[in-house]
Design a protein around this motif. Structure first.
Motif, PDB file in Angstrom:
ATOM      1  N   ARG A 153      -8.906   6.605  -4.750  1.00 40.25           N
ATOM      2  CA  ARG A 153      -8.557   7.883  -4.111  1.00 40.25           C
ATOM      3  C   ARG A 153      -9.645   8.363  -3.160  1.00 40.25           C
ATOM      4  NH1 ARG A 153      -8.463   8.675  -9.292  1.00 40.25           N
ATOM      5  NH2 ARG A 153      -9.824  10.488  -9.193  1.00 40.25           N
TER       6      ARG A 153
ATOM      7  N   CYS B 184      -8.152  -1.805   1.467  1.00 41.76           N
ATOM      8  CA  CYS B 184      -7.125  -0.757   1.372  1.00 41.76           C
ATOM      9  C   CYS B 184      -6.742  -0.486  -0.075  1.00 41.76           C
ATOM     10  CB  CYS B 184      -5.895  -1.152   2.183  1.00 41.76           C
ATOM     11  SG  CYS B 184      -6.181  -1.198   3.966  1.00 41.76           S
TER      12      CYS B 184
ATOM     13  N   GLU C  12      -7.226   3.033  -2.118  1.00 43.21           N
ATOM     14  CA  GLU C  12      -6.113   3.726  -2.762  1.00 43.21           C
ATOM     15  C   GLU C  12      -6.372   3.976  -4.236  1.00 43.21           C
ATOM     16  OE1 GLU C  12      -1.289   3.234  -3.428  1.00 43.21           O
ATOM     17  OE2 GLU C  12      -2.398   1.760  -2.266  1.00 43.21           O
TER      18      GLU C  12
ATOM     19  N   ARG D 172       1.131   4.761   0.692  1.00 43.96           N
ATOM     20  CA  ARG D 172       0.302   5.625   1.519  1.00 43.96           C
ATOM     21  C   ARG D 172       0.191   7.007   0.896  1.00 43.96           C
ATOM     22  NH1 ARG D 172      -0.695   3.076   6.029  1.00 43.96           N
ATOM     23  NH2 ARG D 172      -1.490   4.944   7.008  1.00 43.96           N
ATOM     24  N   LYS D 173      -1.005   7.573   0.948  1.00 42.47           N
ATOM     25  CA  LYS D 173      -1.266   8.882   0.360  1.00 42.47           C
ATOM     26  C   LYS D 173      -1.668   9.869   1.439  1.00 42.47           C
ATOM     27  CE  LYS D 173      -2.663   7.261  -4.180  1.00 42.47           C
ATOM     28  NZ  LYS D 173      -3.657   7.362  -5.252  1.00 42.47           N
TER      29      LYS D 173
ATOM     30  N   ILE E  71       0.849  -1.185   0.000  1.00 44.63           N
ATOM     31  CA  ILE E  71       0.000   0.000   0.000  1.00 44.63           C
ATOM     32  C   ILE E  71       0.886   1.238   0.000  1.00 44.63           C
ATOM     33  CG2 ILE E  71      -1.765   1.273   1.259  1.00 44.63           C
ATOM     34  CD1 ILE E  71      -2.715  -1.346  -0.003  1.00 44.63           C
TER      35      ILE E  71
ATOM     36  N   PRO F 108      -4.899   3.771   3.622  1.00 43.87           N
ATOM     37  CA  PRO F 108      -4.218   4.905   2.986  1.00 43.87           C
ATOM     38  C   PRO F 108      -4.993   6.211   3.115  1.00 43.87           C
ATOM     39  CG  PRO F 108      -5.367   3.642   1.337  1.00 43.87           C
ATOM     40  CD  PRO F 108      -5.637   2.951   2.651  1.00 43.87           C
ATOM     41  N   CYS F 109      -6.008   6.242   3.964  1.00 45.98           N
ATOM     42  CA  CYS F 109      -6.823   7.444   4.136  1.00 45.98           C
ATOM     43  C   CYS F 109      -7.424   7.399   5.540  1.00 45.98           C
ATOM     44  CB  CYS F 109      -7.922   7.511   3.079  1.00 45.98           C
ATOM     45  SG  CYS F 109      -9.065   6.114   3.158  1.00 45.98           S
TER      46      CYS F 109
END
Length: 842
Positions: free
Chosen positions: A570, A563, A567, A442-443, A440, A621-622
């Motif tokens: 978004r 996840c 991602e 990560r953002k 993943i 990731p959020c």
């Protein structure tokens, strides 16, 4: 004790009248079935951590119950598995086998072979040819070594049986392994399935040939049949297949069309007609001289794969067949397997030769051709191991060979152990060789990340366990979707556990693409499931783009699907349902919460789903929100909004400070913009008592991790955090001062103050932060024994079933912009400095 077989009766008169139930057919069958199912299920639980298919446990269970282990005691065998009972047990097991092969044919889509092209055809052809030829070579050695001149079977039928035994690929077992490894819908998985499908069809043709050649000629004293008999059997078999495909298949298309689900139900008469067709097809091939399972398999192929009739048919019968009857068949295979027959260096040498020949022939043959058609070497080697899967179909072939007296006890035991070994190594080998990276990345994505939220498209991934979660999640989404946000895109992900069921495999093939879930767009008149229907209706009412997704995975890897979807799409926030929810009956009035538990019924979907939530919270990731539902979607807790959907009316936002609480404040502000939602922000100030103390957080002992809260290990500047908290509050007041009520409270007892809010009837929803970077007030609760540590101290207090909390709870975790680890902690008060490495002051 001598037993007169001709005196066997179906049922006894009972122990009180002096009858021993184990001397009667039906009571003994019940005891045998219960024993087999109990042993095979227990072994399946033991083998599950090794990622082994259920068939391994069923075969091993049969071996343990048979002459290799428990059966070495003659008294046990004479009492539990006497010779006179075996035809009865095998007859019942054969009914299960008949319907299982029908299910295999029903799952096998012949069009996939055509779609896969020359690549899969070439791989399958090589995967059959080389091990078949190797089997022919081995058969010369075995026939001359393990058989005497008197009991030596016919040459042609023996080499065909050995060739089939070494070259076959178990299509159903392979599908299950691929689904669990998330490879079923990848390119390598589709190639393997198409090749296995071709392999399966070819194997059944070869098996029919072997059975036709064997006939009864192998029986001692049996009359030698004319070679023309085998020819007539083969021609009749070909005629049967042509008849089924030309005449019966169009008829089944008509039945499927007429029997399609109406109001979610398949017409019973067509189901019964189809099941009767399985029996008649089996009888027809038995009359021809080919095994009855061949007829059931071909009949399964005639049923169209599109539409819901086939899947509903599988759902109707698979539990009874796969869960109860099929284990009997594989257990009877184990009961016939006497490992003690393999004695001496020669016999064990033959076992080693057979295992090596089977593995090398299948793996090398598949690998070489796969590389020739430009499959990467690592994938080609993985394909070889996958195609080496034996199991179900292999045992069927071996049992038929033993029944036809082509295989003696020693050869049968050797081939059963070979099938066990090759299937056992498939999953570990595939995992070791081919495990594509799914890390993943990560953002930096959370609710407060954008400067102008009104221009931003809000993307939310809402996860559901079932229909019970739909109304509460819709109510929450409506409240978040304010009139100022022009676009809201909702991804509704139905989470389904991958099980041993055949229908589970079909769901994976329908719901996934390239190994992970893909988004289905609504088509006119199409409805994917009862879970998605509610979101479809909501989509039609509001200005919301809803995309349905179905994730079918084993629970230990379910978080990867969630996840990855978050991602790739978004999304700004993932919403997860808590593993416990409460059904509230509002017909008893508003005081029902304090009356007792008779109107507030708890549902618990299981600890496995709780672990899924914990893994998502760790790897997301959020930002993530966990919804503890206490009737949020019920009628009395909502009012209708302008577009006709329901909205939560009264929301309380609790603010202590820290990144998670700042995310809560941003979410509360978005809700405040909705004209029907009344938001109250309750800020808790630091009390004088806590301000004068320094709280040191120690890492908790590993054995206490399930009972302690987890906080982030990052070093923070308290002054900087305080500045960020004040800035967030100031921004909130500037944006939403006229839309929300703001209150400040200095707590005397934090837990009592929180419970007073939760036990009041002033709110429908309380929104709190998870508190992983705690303020002093939250850190003071670190010593409290946690019931649900993944919710944080405040969320845990409000989610407890013992505290008589009325509103639903939403626990929010802000995305970590810099990924740091969490550690579970305990608390020490009145410490002025760090006492151990890893301790931190708050």
């Amino acid at each position: 004790m001598a037993f007169n077989i001709t005196s066997v009766k179906t049922s006894s008169n009972g122990a009180w009248q002096g009858d021993n139930p184990l001397n009667f057919a039906f009571p003994l069958l019940i005891v045998q079935t219960a024993l087999i199912v109990a042993v095979s299920r227990s072994l399946a639980v033991l083998f599950k951590p090794l990622r082994q298919p259920k068939v391994i446990a069923e075969i091993v269970g049969g071996i343990l119950l048979g002459p290799s282990a428990l059966g070495r005691d003659p008294a046990y065998m004479d009492r539990i598995f006497p010779d006179w009972s075996m035809p009865i047990l095998e007859s019942v097991a054969s009914i299960g086998l008949l319907f299982f092969l029908f299910l295999v044919g029903l799952e096998l889509d012949l069009s996939s072979i055509r779609r896969s092209g020359k690549r899969a055809f070439g791989i399958a052809a090589a995967g059959i040819t080389l091990p078949f030829l190797a089997g022919v070579g081995v058969s010369f050695v075995i026939r001359n070594t393990l058989y005497t001149a008197a009991d030596r079977p016919g040459f042609v039928e023996f080499i065909v049986f050995m060739g089939v035994a070494l070259s076959i690929t178990a299509f159903p077992v392979l599908a299950r392994i691929l689904a669990e490894l998330k490879l079923l819908t990848t390119q390598i998985g589709e190639t393997a399935m198409a090749a296995a499908a071709f392999n399966d069809v070819a194997a059944w043709i070869l098996l029919a040939l072997a059975v036709a050649l064997a006939g009864n000629g192998g029986e001692s004293g049996g009359e030698k049949k004319s070679p023309l008999v085998s020819l007539w059997v083969l021609l009749s078999g070909v005629g049967f297949v042509v008849f089924m495909l030309v005449v019966i298949r169009p008829g089944m298309k008509w039945i499927v069309k007429r029997g399609s689900p109406e109001n979610g139900a398949v017409r019973e008469s067509y189901v019964c007609l189809t099941l009767a067709g399985v029996m008649v097809s089996g009888l027809a091939t038995d009359l021809i001289g080919i095994h009855s399972i061949f007829g059931a398999f071909v009949f399964g192929l005639t049923i169209p794969k599109d539409g819901e009739f086939g899947q509903r048919l599988i759902e109707r019968i698979e539990d009874f067949v796969s869960g109860l009857l099929l284990p009997l068949y594989f257990a009877t295979s184990g009961l016939k397997t006497d490992v003690a027959k393999i004695n001496g260096a020669v016999s064990w040498g033959m076992l080693g030769l057979v295992v090596v020949t089977a593995c090398v022939g299948k793996i090398v043959g598949t690998f070489v051709v796969a590389v020739m058609v430009k499959v990467p070497a690592r994938e080609a080697l993985t394909l070889g191991f996958l195609m080496n899967t034996k199991g179900l179909v292999e045992l069927i072939v071996l049992n038929i060979g033993k029944e036809k007296k082509v295989l003696n006890d020693e050869t049968f035991a050797i081939l059963v152990l070979m099938a066990l070994f090759t299937t056992f190594i498939t999953t570990p080998s595939a995992m070791a060789i081919y495990r594509p990276a799914r890390g993943i990345h990560r953002k930096l994505k959370d609710l407060s990340a954008s400067e102008d939220s009104s221009k931003e498209e809000l993307r939310i991934l809402a996860c559901l366990h079932g229909p019970a979660n739909v109304s509460s999640l819709i109510s929450l989404i409506v409240s978040i979707r304010t009139t100022k946000i022009l676009k809201l895109k909702l991804f509704a992900m139905h989470l389904m556990e991958l099980t041993e069921r055949s229908s589970s495999i079909i769901m994976v093939q329908r719901a996934q693409k390239n190994g992970f879930p893909f988004v289905n767009r609504y088509r006119h008149g199409e409805c994917h499931s009862s879970v998605i229907r509610g979101f479809q209706a909501y989509r039609q009412l509001g200005r919301v783009a809803v995309r349905p997704i179905t994730a079918v995975s084993p629970l230990p890897t379910m978080h990867e699907d969630i996840c990855l979807m978050a991602e790739t799409k978004r999304v700004t926030m993932i919403i997860l349902p808590f593993h416990r929810r409460w059904n509230v009956d509002y017909g008893h009035g508003h005081n029902h919460h304090q009356d007792g538990g008779d109107v507030n019924v708890e549902e618990n979907v299981g600890h496995g789903w709780r672990l899924v939530n914990q893994r998502v919270l760790k790897n997301a990731p959020c930002s993530v929100a966990v919804l503890v539902d206490r009737g949020l979607g019920s009628i009395e807790s909502q009012s209708s909004s302008l577009d006709g959907s329901n909205v939560v009316e009264r929301v309380c936002v609790i603010f202590f400070g820290g990144p998670d609480d700042r995310e809560v404040l941003e979410l509360g502000g978005r809700m405040a913009e909705h004209p029907a939602v009344k938001v109250t922000v309750m800020r808790f100030l630091v009390s004088e008592t806590l301000r004068s103390n320094t709280i040191t957080l120690h890492p908790a002992p590993s054995k206490c991790k399930e009972k302690n809260y987890a906080f982030l290990t990052t070093n923070v500047d308290p002054e900087k955090e305080k500045e960020l908290d004040e800035g967030a509050l100031e921004d909130f007041m500037n944006k939403w001062k006229d839309m929300a009520v703001y209150k400040e409270k200095e707590p005397t007892n934090i837990i009592e103050d929180i419970l007073s809010i939760g036990q009041s009837q002033d709110f429908d929803l309380i929104v709190v932060g998870r508190g992983r970077l705690p303020s002093v007030e939250v850190a003071a609760l670190a010593e409290r024994q946690a019931e649900h540590p993944e919710l944080g101290p405040i969320g845990d207090v409000l989610a407890s079933s013992n505290n008589h909390i009325i509103p639903s709870i939403l626990v929010v975790q802000q995305h970590n912009k810099v990924h740091v680890e969490e550690i579970t902690v305990t608390k020490v008060v009145n410490e002025s400095s760090l006492s151990n490495d890893g301790d931190a002051n708050v």
